[in-house]
Write a protein that holds these residues in place. Structure first.
Motif: not given
Length: 220
Positions: A21-25
């Motif tokens: 769910g964290q935005t880092a990708c």
């Protein structure tokens, strides 16, 4: 380290270090060589370009066997609902992607007990919906993986090179240490020779009664 292994480790690090769910990708390519009878992770990551925009995604997986022309759908994931859609993969596919949120960015699946019949092209498709303030935007992203099934893992060129470089580095370090030891030994030997020569000169000067220029030199 093999290039394929680098990709696999990078994907594992992504799972461990980035909470769901964290935005880092970070997009990482899938490995392409599986070993018969083993498990294999089919990687597929599609990062949103605008992380601040909420969204949702459905992930479909398709398979085209070697020598055939058409893709067949084998798997679908839609918000905590993974579904195997083809009998050839029944009981062998496991979702390894984003869980607990509709905003799917990692769509990996794991194949258990790989067979030679699994050789072919896999197509991962993200059907993403972005919820913009005034409208919804629908985006489709496709990623292909060409999978080859082998009897046993083959060492890649990068692995061989890395091992050679490791041994070269070890040899170079050992030679450097030997060189340092030789240099230190020669320097100490030269200093000892110079000191003995000074002692001998001072002793000779005392014997002939000349002014002693060696005051302060300890004679053993």
């Amino acid at each position: 380290m093999p290039l394929g292994m680098i990709s696999f480790l990078a994907l594992c690090i992504f799972y461990i270090q980035v909470p769901q769910g964290q935005t880092a990708c970070a997009e990482v390519d899938s490995m392409t060589e599986a070993v018969a009878g083993k498990g294999f992770l089919l990687g597929c990551i599609s990062c949103k370009r605008r992380e601040e925009v909420p969204g949702s995604a459905i992930v479909d997986w398709y398979f085209k066997a070697a020598g055939t022309e058409e893709f067949i759908q084998i798997f679908q994931y839609e918000y905590n609902n993974p579904t195997i859609l083809h009998e050839d993969f029944e009981g062998r596919l496991e979702w390894q992607g984003t869980m607990g949120t509709k905003d799917v960015q990692t769509g990996a699946i794991f194949i258990h007990n790989v067979t030679y019949n699994d050789t072919g092209t896999y197509l991962c498709t993200f059907h993403r919906t972005l919820y913009l303030p005034l409208y919804e935007e629908h985006v489709e992203i496709n990623k292909e993986v060409e999978l080859t099934v082998v009897e046993k893992a083959n060492p890649e060129l990068t692995s061989v090179i890395s091992e050679i470089m490791m041994y070269v580095l070890i040899v170079v370090l050992q030679l450097w240490m030997i060189g340092v030891l030789i240099y230190c030994y020669r320097k100490i030997y030269a200093e000892n020779e110079a000191r003995e020569a000074r002692k001998a000169a001072c002793s000779q000067n005392k014997l002939v009664g000349s002014k002693d220029p060696c005051d302060g030199i300890y004679l053993e």
